[in-house]
Design a protein around this motif. Structure first.
Motif, PDB file in Angstrom:
ATOM      1  N   ILE A  63       5.245  -3.092 -13.545  1.00  0.00           N
ATOM      2  CA  ILE A  63       6.438  -3.522 -12.803  1.00  0.00           C
ATOM      3  C   ILE A  63       6.267  -3.125 -11.342  1.00  0.00           C
ATOM      4  O   ILE A  63       6.139  -1.933 -11.017  1.00  0.00           O
ATOM      5  CB  ILE A  63       7.707  -2.860 -13.389  1.00  0.00           C
ATOM      6  CG1 ILE A  63       7.868  -3.215 -14.875  1.00  0.00           C
ATOM      7  CG2 ILE A  63       8.946  -3.279 -12.581  1.00  0.00           C
ATOM      8  CD1 ILE A  63       8.954  -2.399 -15.598  1.00  0.00           C
ATOM      9  N   ASP A  64       6.256  -4.131 -10.454  1.00  0.00           N
ATOM     10  CA  ASP A  64       6.034  -3.870  -9.027  1.00  0.00           C
ATOM     11  C   ASP A  64       6.687  -4.988  -8.211  1.00  0.00           C
ATOM     12  O   ASP A  64       6.034  -5.645  -7.418  1.00  0.00           O
ATOM     13  CB  ASP A  64       4.525  -3.785  -8.755  1.00  0.00           C
ATOM     14  CG  ASP A  64       4.229  -3.211  -7.378  1.00  0.00           C
ATOM     15  OD1 ASP A  64       5.141  -2.666  -6.740  1.00  0.00           O
ATOM     16  OD2 ASP A  64       3.061  -3.308  -6.954  1.00  0.00           O
ATOM     17  N   ALA A  65       7.990  -5.202  -8.433  1.00  0.00           N
ATOM     18  CA  ALA A  65       8.695  -6.310  -7.778  1.00  0.00           C
ATOM     19  C   ALA A  65       9.982  -5.781  -7.143  1.00  0.00           C
ATOM     20  O   ALA A  65      10.014  -4.631  -6.704  1.00  0.00           O
ATOM     21  CB  ALA A  65       8.956  -7.405  -8.804  1.00  0.00           C
ATOM     22  N   ASP A  66      11.017  -6.605  -7.058  1.00  0.00           N
ATOM     23  CA  ASP A  66      12.283  -6.196  -6.429  1.00  0.00           C
ATOM     24  C   ASP A  66      12.872  -4.966  -7.127  1.00  0.00           C
ATOM     25  O   ASP A  66      13.090  -4.972  -8.337  1.00  0.00           O
ATOM     26  CB  ASP A  66      13.273  -7.366  -6.416  1.00  0.00           C
ATOM     27  CG  ASP A  66      13.431  -8.029  -7.772  1.00  0.00           C
ATOM     28  OD1 ASP A  66      12.408  -8.272  -8.445  1.00  0.00           O
ATOM     29  OD2 ASP A  66      14.588  -8.256  -8.184  1.00  0.00           O
ATOM     30  N   LYS A  67      13.115  -3.940  -6.326  1.00  0.00           N
ATOM     31  CA  LYS A  67      13.465  -2.632  -6.901  1.00  0.00           C
ATOM     32  C   LYS A  67      14.840  -2.640  -7.580  1.00  0.00           C
ATOM     33  O   LYS A  67      15.058  -1.884  -8.532  1.00  0.00           O
ATOM     34  CB  LYS A  67      13.400  -1.540  -5.826  1.00  0.00           C
ATOM     35  CG  LYS A  67      12.084  -1.513  -5.022  1.00  0.00           C
ATOM     36  CD  LYS A  67      10.829  -1.594  -5.886  1.00  0.00           C
ATOM     37  CE  LYS A  67       9.548  -1.729  -5.070  1.00  0.00           C
ATOM     38  NZ  LYS A  67       8.455  -2.357  -5.819  1.00  0.00           N
ATOM     39  N   GLY A  68      15.758  -3.487  -7.113  1.00  0.00           N
ATOM     40  CA  GLY A  68      17.096  -3.545  -7.707  1.00  0.00           C
ATOM     41  C   GLY A  68      17.108  -4.018  -9.144  1.00  0.00           C
ATOM     42  O   GLY A  68      18.084  -3.811  -9.858  1.00  0.00           O
TER      43      GLY A  68
ATOM     44  N   GLU B 126       2.004  -5.766   3.616  1.00  0.00           N
ATOM     45  CA  GLU B 126       0.809  -5.006   3.216  1.00  0.00           C
ATOM     46  C   GLU B 126       1.232  -3.844   2.325  1.00  0.00           C
ATOM     47  O   GLU B 126       1.191  -2.682   2.721  1.00  0.00           O
ATOM     48  CB  GLU B 126       0.043  -4.563   4.468  1.00  0.00           C
ATOM     49  CG  GLU B 126      -0.512  -5.783   5.223  1.00  0.00           C
ATOM     50  CD  GLU B 126      -1.240  -5.424   6.501  1.00  0.00           C
ATOM     51  OE1 GLU B 126      -2.041  -4.480   6.481  1.00  0.00           O
ATOM     52  OE2 GLU B 126      -0.996  -6.107   7.521  1.00  0.00           O
ATOM     53  N   ILE B 127       1.682  -4.228   1.137  1.00  0.00           N
ATOM     54  CA  ILE B 127       2.257  -3.242   0.208  1.00  0.00           C
ATOM     55  C   ILE B 127       1.611  -3.342  -1.172  1.00  0.00           C
ATOM     56  O   ILE B 127       2.270  -3.099  -2.188  1.00  0.00           O
ATOM     57  CB  ILE B 127       3.788  -3.415   0.101  1.00  0.00           C
ATOM     58  CG1 ILE B 127       4.166  -4.847  -0.285  1.00  0.00           C
ATOM     59  CG2 ILE B 127       4.467  -3.010   1.408  1.00  0.00           C
ATOM     60  CD1 ILE B 127       5.627  -5.024  -0.658  1.00  0.00           C
ATOM     61  N   SER B 128       0.328  -3.702  -1.214  1.00  0.00           N
ATOM     62  CA  SER B 128      -0.371  -3.683  -2.497  1.00  0.00           C
ATOM     63  C   SER B 128      -0.381  -2.258  -3.036  1.00  0.00           C
ATOM     64  O   SER B 128      -0.240  -1.288  -2.282  1.00  0.00           O
ATOM     65  CB  SER B 128      -1.814  -4.169  -2.334  1.00  0.00           C
ATOM     66  OG  SER B 128      -1.821  -5.508  -1.873  1.00  0.00           O
TER      67      SER B 128
ATOM     68  N   MET C 174       9.998   5.362  -3.148  1.00  0.00           N
ATOM     69  CA  MET C 174      10.509   4.485  -2.078  1.00  0.00           C
ATOM     70  C   MET C 174      10.415   5.164  -0.707  1.00  0.00           C
ATOM     71  O   MET C 174      11.394   5.268   0.021  1.00  0.00           O
ATOM     72  CB  MET C 174      11.926   4.020  -2.408  1.00  0.00           C
ATOM     73  CG  MET C 174      11.956   3.128  -3.652  1.00  0.00           C
ATOM     74  SD  MET C 174      13.595   2.544  -4.082  1.00  0.00           S
ATOM     75  CE  MET C 174      13.855   1.297  -2.802  1.00  0.00           C
ATOM     76  N   ARG C 175       9.188   5.587  -0.401  1.00  0.00           N
ATOM     77  CA  ARG C 175       8.890   6.274   0.877  1.00  0.00           C
ATOM     78  C   ARG C 175       9.792   7.486   1.106  1.00  0.00           C
ATOM     79  O   ARG C 175      10.164   7.794   2.245  1.00  0.00           O
ATOM     80  CB  ARG C 175       9.029   5.316   2.061  1.00  0.00           C
ATOM     81  CG  ARG C 175       8.173   4.072   1.952  1.00  0.00           C
ATOM     82  CD  ARG C 175       8.378   3.211   3.180  1.00  0.00           C
ATOM     83  NE  ARG C 175       7.656   1.951   3.088  1.00  0.00           N
ATOM     84  CZ  ARG C 175       7.041   1.385   4.114  1.00  0.00           C
ATOM     85  NH1 ARG C 175       7.049   1.966   5.301  1.00  0.00           N
ATOM     86  NH2 ARG C 175       6.418   0.244   3.960  1.00  0.00           N
ATOM     87  N   GLY C 176      10.197   8.143   0.044  1.00  0.00           N
ATOM     88  CA  GLY C 176      11.015   9.353   0.141  1.00  0.00           C
ATOM     89  C   GLY C 176      12.510   9.103  -0.002  1.00  0.00           C
ATOM     90  O   GLY C 176      13.283  10.033  -0.224  1.00  0.00           O
TER      91      GLY C 176
ATOM     92  N   GLY D 233       5.491   1.542 -13.675  1.00  0.00           N
ATOM     93  CA  GLY D 233       6.324   1.092 -12.562  1.00  0.00           C
ATOM     94  C   GLY D 233       5.904   1.760 -11.271  1.00  0.00           C
ATOM     95  O   GLY D 233       5.720   2.982 -11.229  1.00  0.00           O
ATOM     96  N   ASP D 234       5.752   0.948 -10.214  1.00  0.00           N
ATOM     97  CA  ASP D 234       5.306   1.450  -8.907  1.00  0.00           C
ATOM     98  C   ASP D 234       6.510   1.814  -8.023  1.00  0.00           C
ATOM     99  O   ASP D 234       7.610   1.318  -8.227  1.00  0.00           O
ATOM    100  CB  ASP D 234       4.479   0.345  -8.219  1.00  0.00           C
ATOM    101  CG  ASP D 234       3.784   0.808  -6.944  1.00  0.00           C
ATOM    102  OD1 ASP D 234       3.399   1.989  -6.866  1.00  0.00           O
ATOM    103  OD2 ASP D 234       3.600  -0.021  -6.030  1.00  0.00           O
ATOM    104  N   ASN D 235       6.256   2.681  -7.050  1.00  0.00           N
ATOM    105  CA  ASN D 235       7.205   2.981  -5.960  1.00  0.00           C
ATOM    106  C   ASN D 235       8.437   3.779  -6.372  1.00  0.00           C
ATOM    107  O   ASN D 235       9.544   3.540  -5.881  1.00  0.00           O
ATOM    108  CB  ASN D 235       7.649   1.685  -5.244  1.00  0.00           C
ATOM    109  CG  ASN D 235       6.498   0.877  -4.731  1.00  0.00           C
ATOM    110  OD1 ASN D 235       6.217  -0.203  -5.247  1.00  0.00           O
ATOM    111  ND2 ASN D 235       5.805   1.400  -3.736  1.00  0.00           N
ATOM    112  N   LEU D 236       8.252   4.757  -7.239  1.00  0.00           N
ATOM    113  CA  LEU D 236       9.371   5.610  -7.645  1.00  0.00           C
ATOM    114  C   LEU D 236      10.026   6.293  -6.454  1.00  0.00           C
ATOM    115  O   LEU D 236      11.223   6.562  -6.455  1.00  0.00           O
ATOM    116  CB  LEU D 236       8.879   6.713  -8.594  1.00  0.00           C
ATOM    117  CG  LEU D 236       8.127   6.273  -9.840  1.00  0.00           C
ATOM    118  CD1 LEU D 236       7.779   7.493 -10.675  1.00  0.00           C
ATOM    119  CD2 LEU D 236       8.953   5.272 -10.635  1.00  0.00           C
TER     120      LEU D 236
HETATM  121  C1  DHB Z   1       6.871  -1.062  -0.418  1.00  0.00           C
HETATM  122  C2  DHB Z   1       5.757  -0.695  -1.164  1.00  0.00           C
HETATM  123  C3  DHB Z   1       5.556  -1.265  -2.388  1.00  0.00           C
HETATM  124  O1  DHB Z   1       4.478  -0.934  -3.167  1.00  0.00           O
HETATM  125  C4  DHB Z   1       6.454  -2.180  -2.906  1.00  0.00           C
HETATM  126  O2  DHB Z   1       6.220  -2.679  -4.134  1.00  0.00           O
HETATM  127  C5  DHB Z   1       7.555  -2.549  -2.169  1.00  0.00           C
HETATM  128  C6  DHB Z   1       7.767  -1.988  -0.905  1.00  0.00           C
HETATM  129  C7  DHB Z   1       7.073  -0.429   0.897  1.00  0.00           C
HETATM  130  O3  DHB Z   1       6.320   0.488   1.209  1.00  0.00           O
HETATM  131  O4  DHB Z   1       7.977  -0.856   1.605  1.00  0.00           O
END
Ligand code: DHB
Ligand code: MG
Length: 214
Positions: free
Chosen positions: A134-139, A35-37, A165-167, A160-163
């Motif tokens: 861009i919203d896929a594998d972060k590596g 659930e990471i839309s 990475m939850r901190g 690009g999403d998720n700069l």
């Molecule tokens: C997470 C959130 C995201 O939007 C993503 O693309 C990958 C992972 C996460 O919260 O773990």
């Protein structure tokens, strides 16, 4: 005592519910997918950026359940198209179903498999794009950024999403590959001379850059 809402929760509550996107989230949950839309506020921003930029050809890397795909498709003109790259066949199948239910079936093309292979194929076909999400594998974010710049029409937008990475990205003790590559991506979005960038810290962080015309 102030209610303990985050700024995002306070502002999010002002919008009407979006039944189409709520159904997408339910579908993702029902299929046991992560659930990471993208955050709702950034979904609205995607639609607005497609609309005000006049983008006709949009490329998304990472479809998941189709949430961001629908947000992007909503902003497209009549003859606009979205190409969505997704590693997993079952994710792409669900995304396609959600996109169809949202009324955008004819506007979205899914390409399944490793995104780096699909990007190479799109280049070989001479495809070029006005906007990238861009919203896929972060590596692989730095690799995806290079491909986006290569496939960009002059003045294209790259997001690009998720700069954050939850901190984790801000914690210097985190030294893993995904975090390191995300930091590299974020720095490029801010400072690469080919780009004009904006970094938004709300939610999990979003980068927006415009490819300079030169
Ligand atoms: C997470 C959130 C995201 O939007 C993503 O693309 C990958 C992972 C996460 O919260 O773990
Ligand atoms: Mg994301």
């Amino acid at each position: 005592m102030a209610a303990s809402l985050t700024p995002e929760q306070y502002l999010e509550a002002l919008f009407e519910t979006d039944e189409t996107l709520d159904r997408v989230k339910e579908g993702i949950r029902a299929n046991n997918m992560p659930e990471i839309s993208i955050a709702a506020g950034y979904g609205r921003l995607l639609t607005m950026l497609v609309r005000i930029s006049g983008a006709r050809d949009v490329l998304e890397i990472g479809a998941l359940g189709g949430y961001s795909g629908i947000c992007l498709a909503r902003g497209l003109p009549q003859d606009g198209k979205l190409v969505s790259l997704e590693l997993k066949q079952d994710y792409a199948d669900l995304a396609r179903k959600h996109v169809r239910e949202a009324g955008f079936e004819g506007k979205v093309e899914y390409r399944i498999g490793e995104a780096l292979d699909s990007l190479k194929a799109l280049d070989a076909e001479g495809r070029r794009f006005d906007m990238f999400f861009i919203d896929a594998d972060k590596g692989n974010y730095p690799n995806y950024l290079e491909w986006a710049i290569k496939l960009a029409r002059p003045g294209a937008l790259i997001l690009g999403d998720n700069l954050l990475m939850r901190g984790k990205a801000m914690n210097s003790e985190e030294k893993g590959n995904a975090v390191t590559k995300m930091r590299q991506f974020t720095e490029a979005m801010a400072r690469d001379p080919r780009l004009e960038g904006v970094l938004l810290p709300a939610y999990d962080g979003l980068a927006i850059a415009r490819v300079r015309e030169y």
